[in-house]
Design a protein around this motif. Structure first.
Motif, PDB file in Angstrom:
ATOM      1  N   TYR A 106      29.596 -13.375  33.324  1.00 56.43           N
ATOM      2  CA  TYR A 106      30.538 -13.575  32.217  1.00 56.43           C
ATOM      3  C   TYR A 106      30.099 -12.830  30.975  1.00 56.43           C
ATOM      4  CZ  TYR A 106      33.948 -15.964  29.322  1.00 56.43           C
ATOM      5  OH  TYR A 106      34.993 -16.244  28.510  1.00 56.43           O
ATOM      6  N   ASP A 110      27.504  -7.917  27.097  1.00 51.32           N
ATOM      7  CA  ASP A 110      27.564  -8.423  25.718  1.00 51.32           C
ATOM      8  C   ASP A 110      26.379  -7.853  24.969  1.00 51.32           C
ATOM      9  OD1 ASP A 110      29.005 -11.021  24.196  1.00 51.32           O
ATOM     10  OD2 ASP A 110      27.054 -10.403  23.406  1.00 51.32           O
ATOM     11  N   ILE A 358      39.749 -16.449  32.341  1.00 52.65           N
ATOM     12  CA  ILE A 358      39.781 -15.776  31.035  1.00 52.65           C
ATOM     13  C   ILE A 358      39.119 -14.412  31.141  1.00 52.65           C
ATOM     14  CG2 ILE A 358      38.929 -15.902  28.675  1.00 52.65           C
ATOM     15  CD1 ILE A 358      39.076 -18.989  29.035  1.00 52.65           C
ATOM     16  N   HIS A 359      38.029 -14.380  31.890  1.00 51.75           N
ATOM     17  CA  HIS A 359      37.324 -13.126  32.109  1.00 51.75           C
ATOM     18  C   HIS A 359      38.248 -12.110  32.770  1.00 51.75           C
ATOM     19  CE1 HIS A 359      33.672 -10.813  32.373  1.00 51.75           C
ATOM     20  NE2 HIS A 359      33.871 -10.577  33.646  1.00 51.75           N
ATOM     21  N   ASP A 362      41.705 -12.001  30.151  1.00 48.70           N
ATOM     22  CA  ASP A 362      41.418 -11.749  28.752  1.00 48.70           C
ATOM     23  C   ASP A 362      42.379 -12.455  27.806  1.00 48.70           C
ATOM     24  OD1 ASP A 362      39.567 -10.729  27.143  1.00 48.70           O
ATOM     25  OD2 ASP A 362      40.555  -8.798  26.820  1.00 48.70           O
ATOM     26  N   THR A 363      42.845 -13.609  28.199  1.00 48.70           N
ATOM     27  CA  THR A 363      43.632 -14.419  27.282  1.00 48.70           C
ATOM     28  C   THR A 363      43.355 -15.869  27.609  1.00 48.70           C
ATOM     29  OG1 THR A 363      45.830 -15.024  26.522  1.00 48.70           O
ATOM     30  CG2 THR A 363      45.621 -14.402  28.810  1.00 48.70           C
ATOM     31  N   GLN A 364      43.633 -16.732  26.651  1.00 52.93           N
ATOM     32  CA  GLN A 364      43.426 -18.151  26.921  1.00 52.93           C
ATOM     33  C   GLN A 364      44.756 -18.891  26.930  1.00 52.93           C
ATOM     34  OE1 GLN A 364      40.337 -19.945  24.618  1.00 52.93           O
ATOM     35  NE2 GLN A 364      38.927 -18.273  24.965  1.00 52.93           N
ATOM     36  N   LYS A 449      48.439  -7.865  31.875  1.00 53.39           N
ATOM     37  CA  LYS A 449      47.233  -8.671  32.057  1.00 53.39           C
ATOM     38  C   LYS A 449      47.046  -9.023  33.521  1.00 53.39           C
ATOM     39  CE  LYS A 449      46.371 -10.312  27.532  1.00 53.39           C
ATOM     40  NZ  LYS A 449      47.122 -10.735  26.391  1.00 53.39           N
ATOM     41  N   HIS A 452      45.351  -6.119  35.721  1.00 56.42           N
ATOM     42  CA  HIS A 452      43.907  -5.854  35.800  1.00 56.42           C
ATOM     43  C   HIS A 452      43.098  -7.116  36.116  1.00 56.42           C
ATOM     44  CE1 HIS A 452      42.567  -7.575  32.010  1.00 56.42           C
ATOM     45  NE2 HIS A 452      43.631  -7.053  31.425  1.00 56.42           N
ATOM     46  N   ALA A 453      43.789  -8.195  36.487  1.00 54.31           N
ATOM     47  CA  ALA A 453      43.063  -9.410  36.867  1.00 54.31           C
ATOM     48  C   ALA A 453      42.356  -9.189  38.195  1.00 54.31           C
ATOM     49  CB  ALA A 453      44.037 -10.579  36.993  1.00 54.31           C
TER      50      ALA A 453
END
Lengths: 634, 110, 175
Positions: A106, A110, A358-359, A362-364, A449, A452-453
């Protein structure tokens, strides 16, 4: 083995120090490898301690040394292993290990990967040290340390203003509870002369607590409620629950580890740890039960309408923590802890699965997902397991533990709380399957979205699968299959029955609960899977109630008005005084000094001879004075 | 004035007055001259005036002894050290500022 | 007090006038080099006064150190810096007026104090040197009674020497 329990918290501390030494630019593989291996070793130690206690129930004990002597009192530090502590150690280390593994994927790439693992290690150390603290003093120290770690991790992405604000909010709100806990601990220390659990409990149960201004019974109640305040803050119970949803600004693994499985359970643990104190004061126990019940219902109701996937799960956490508190409050000590145990697994699972989602997208926002099941099989199935466990469907873990609590509520005669719990259970089943259907079924709402999931790497799926298995089997640890092993294990802490009761299974209630859960799932399916009922129309027809839930019962706003505005009013008065009265005086003084300085500046010519001439004149004046005094020269 | 033996021929007051005048001339020089070397020399002058006083008291003080002479020797030594350091500073300053005027040494000016 | 004009006294007044004259000359010449020479006169005059006072060793030391070393060192310093430097004419600036007034006041006060004090009178035949010659006597006192201050002052001298060398050194960063 029990005497080696200190290794469990020590290993993550070693990891922390090691990572600190490696610096923030350390390679990801090394950082993650060290952390995962050390936590896993810590887990093995915990497991060994746990099983060692199982075969030798009397092996519990405190290992302390004197740290500080204050007059006739003394403070010890060290560690203590009880059955409760061993269970908590196991839960914390197990979930930590899986979350550490998950975070490898995850948090990949970073910028502060290493720092993230530093914080996580520090947190795991603090949490385990909190769990095995032998007295309230040490507990408080680590209590604050987990709070600090929570703050650091919520604000991990501090460059996002929401994250920074959320970190501050969580710190301040939990601080309110901590103050209560602190006062409670001090009261207990003053009246019993010791921080030790056993000494305090003995004084409380034998009615020897009192202080000059308060009787023993009242002091017990007061101290228990103050201690509970700390638990309310940490475990996000009503009315201090408002920080937990905001805490979801942190990275999702943090939400899973800290804000679902472990740290928020510290409040429940605290109540359980000091249970004889609550038991000695019936009033405090009732307060715990009611706060728990209200929180369970409130959390479930708010979770019904939230749009953010992590917030739904966060409110669900609040609600489930409410269940645990309620269980403890109605005297079902073992069931509260049992629920903590199962909840840690399935809630960590739900968070990690949500993190996986979410990873991927990229949205919640739930309404930007949809149809992800086709692309993310493992996530879908593991999430489903977590959802079933949370909803309390037979035979998943949540069913056993939640049903035990509801059963205890009914059996102990708390009818209102029983209905709270049942309504909340229905809502729980509904909201978690609402999330499930919105996320994994139906049509994708955001094609870009969706495109690319993808499923995460093995480091992300393996923890999910392990947790899914645990979410399925964790419940069996306290069923007839296992001869009710867990509750016997936990109740071994106090053979004298100081820690609540256990109740026989109630098959009729079980069936009713499962039916309720299935009904909730059905409604959710009808609304969000095969849209027979329109969610929008329902929301419109419910109008006010919907808004109430969606706006979280306006509690944030109410707090804002009540507390923040009052604070601002006082602050503005003080500000006026400070700005126009105190500051004016200070300003004048400063101005005078400044002007004096500016004036005197011009005497600093840098010419040594000028200074000397002035000094000569000073000397002449002194000589003149001396001559007038002595006389007779001229 | 009847004395058993002849007194020391030079009056004490005259010697001290010479020292005092020399001191004041040195003081005036140290306070007014522009050139750093002259200021240093003036300070030497003041030290010399003090030396004359010391030697005078060594011979004509209440208790004549060699202490005054020894002390003036110490003063001479210290003066030598002082002038050496002073002139070295002067050289360093001159290299830095291309000037040996007291007026230009105003780093501490506001 | 009645003055008895005798040889040493006449010599003293002549020398004193010479010393004061040289001092005033030092402050009145424009050129720095002349000034350095005239201070040499002051130092020699002071040495003569020491001889009059029976302090032969101090007098010799004065000539060696002041006249021989310090004056020459000063000349070197003048040569190394701005040897053509001329002191600008004296100006009655505020500071200079104050300096003059202060100095004159100081002189007046000192002279008044000297005048109003009854100084002890010593006989002409006081034997400070206890039968030895003056240098021997000084040496004895110096190395017995003042051995410790003597060592200390030698330390001061060595520190001054080293400090002077370090300060006067040409350094790269100066350029």
């Amino acid at each position: 083995m029990v005497e080696y329990a200190w290794l469990a918290p020590l290993l993550p501390l070693v990891g922390y120090v090691f990572l600190l030494a490696l610096g923030r630019r350390a390679p990801e593989g090394l950082v993650a490898g060290i952390s995962v291996i050390l936590t896993f070793l810590s887990f093995l130690v915990s497991l060994a301690v746990f099983t060692a206690l199982g075969s030798h129930p009397d092996a519990t004990g405190a290992y302390t040394f004197r740290w500080l002597t204050l007059g006739t009192h003394s403070i010890d530090v060290g560690f203590q292993v009880t059955h409760l502590n061993a269970l908590m150690l196991l839960v914390v280390s197990a979930v930590s290990t899986l979350v550490f593994l998950f975070s490898v994927g995850y948090m990949h790439k970073d910028e502060r990967f290493s720092v993230f693992y530093q914080y996580l290690n520090l947190f795991v150390f603090s949490m385990m040290a909190l769990v095995i603290s032998p007295n309230l003093f040490q507990l408080y120290i680590f209590w604050e340390m987990v709070g600090l770690c929570s703050y650091l991790l919520i604000g991990f992405w501090y460059f996002k203003p929401e994250a920074a604000l959320a970190a501050k909010k969580s710190f301040i709100v939990t601080r309110l509870g901590d103050v209560g806990l602190f006062i409670g601990i001090i009261l207990l220390f003053l009246s019993s002369g010791s921080f030790d659990y056993s000494t305090v409990f003995q004084a409380a149960t034998s009615g020897h607590l009192g202080l000059p201004w308060i009787s023993s019974a009242h002091l017990t109640t007061l101290a228990a409620i103050l201690v509970f305040t700390g638990a309310v803050g940490k475990s996000a119970q009503f009315p201090l629950h408002i920080w937990l949803p905001d805490a979801m600004e942190g990275p999702t693994p943090v939400s899973a580890l800290i804000h679902a499985a472990t740290m928020v359970a510290a409040g429940v643990y605290l109540v359980a740890r000091t249970y004889p104190l609550f038991e000695a004061s019936g009033v405090a126990l009732t307060v715990v039960a009611w706060i728990g019940g209200i929180t369970a219902l409130l959390g479930a109701l708010i979770a019904l309408t939230q749009r953010d996937i992590k917030r739904v799960i966060a409110y669900s956490t609040i609600s489930q923590l409410g269940y645990m508190m309620m269980g403890l409050g109605v005297g079902a000590y073992a069931y509260g802890m049992f629920h903590l145990f199962t909840h840690a697994f399935f809630k960590a699972l739900l968070f990690l699965a949500a993190g996986s989602v979410i990873h991927a997208v990229d949205t919640q926002d739930l309404f930007e997902m949809g149809g992800l099941g086709k692309k993310m099989r493992i996530t879908q199935w593991t999430f489903l397991f977590g959802a079933l466990a949370l909803a309390g469907v037979f035979p998943w873990a949540g069913f056993w533990s939640k049903d035990s609590i509801i059963n205890a509520t009914l059996q102990s005669g708390h009818i209102v709380l029983f209905w709270f719990a049942e309504i909340a259970a229905f809502c729980t089943a509904f909201y978690i399957f609402r999330v499930y259907f919105l996320t994994f079924h139906g049509k994708p709402k955001d094609e870009a979205k969706y495109a690319h999931a993808h499923e995460g790497s093995w480091v992300m799926t393996v923890p999910l699968i392990i947790l899914a298995i645990m979410a399925f089997i964790a419940g069996f640890f306290n069923t007839g299959l296992n001869n009710y092993g867990l509750e016997k294990y936990l109740m071994a802490d106090s053979p004298t029955g100081l820690i609540g009761h256990v109740y026989p299974d109630n098959v009729a209630l079980m069936i009713a609960s499962v039916a309720l859960a299935l009904l909730g799932i059905l409604v959710a399916a009808l609304m969000y899977w095969k849209p027979v009922i329109s969610a929008e129309k329902l929301a419109q027809s419910l109008g006010g109630i919907y808004r109430l839930s969606f706006r979280k019962f306006y509690l944030d706003e109410i707090y804002y008005r009540l507390i923040v505005w009052t604070g601002k009013l006082i602050a503005s008065i003080v500000d006026f005084f400070d700005r126009y009265i105190l500051d004016a005086i200070v300003w004048l003084l400063g101005r005078a000094g400044y002007m004096g300085g500016v004036g005197l500046k011009y005497t600093q010519t840098g010419q040594v001879q000028t200074y000397s001439v002035i000094a000569l004149f000073g000397l002449m004046i002194l000589v003149a004075i001396a001559m007038f005094h002595v006389g007779g020269v001229f | 004035m009847a004395l058993n033996s002849p007194v020391f021929p030079i009056p004490t007051g005259s010697l001290l007055a010479l020292g005092a005048l020399l001191f004041c001339i040195g003081l005036f020089g140290a306070l007014t001259r522009r050139n750093l070397i002259i200021v240093l020399v003036s300070i030497e002058l003041m030290l010399n005036a003090a030396n004359i006083n010391l030697v005078t008291f060594s011979r004509l003080g209440v208790n004549p002894s060699l202490a005054g002479q020894v002390f003036s020797l110490f003063t001479i030594t210290v003066a030598a050290a002082e002038i050496a350091v002073g002139l070295a500073l002067l050289l360093a300053i001159f290299r830095l500022r291309k000037s040996s005027e007291v007026h230009d040494l105003n780093v501490h000016k506001w | 007090m009645n003055f008895v004009w005798n040889g040493p006294m006449i010599a003293f007044y002549i020398i004193a006038l010479g010393v004061l004259g040289a001092a005033v000359l030092m402050l009145s010449v424009r050129k720095v080099v002349y000034m350095a020479l005239s201070i040499g006169g002051v130092f020699i005059g002071a040495a003569a006064i020491y001889i009059l006072l029976g302090a032969e060793f101090v007098a010799v030391a004065q000539i060696l150190i002041y006249v021989g070393a310090i004056t020459i060192l000063m000349l070197f310093a003048i040569m190394l810096t701005n040897h053509k430097a001329e002191e600008p004419p004296f100006q009655w600036t505020g500071r200079n007026i104050f300096a003059a007034v202060g100095s004159v006041l100081m002189a007046v006060v000192l002279l008044a104090v000297i005048r109003s004090t009854a100084w002890p009178v010593q006989p002409a035949d006081v034997h400070l040197n206890a039968g030895n010659s003056n240098p021997v006597a000084i040496g004895l006192v110096m190395f017995k009674q003042y051995a410790f201050p003597f060592e200390l002052v030698s330390l001061v001298l060595i520190v001054g020497l080293v400090g002077a060398v370090i300060l006067a050194q040409e350094r790269k960063e100066d350029e």
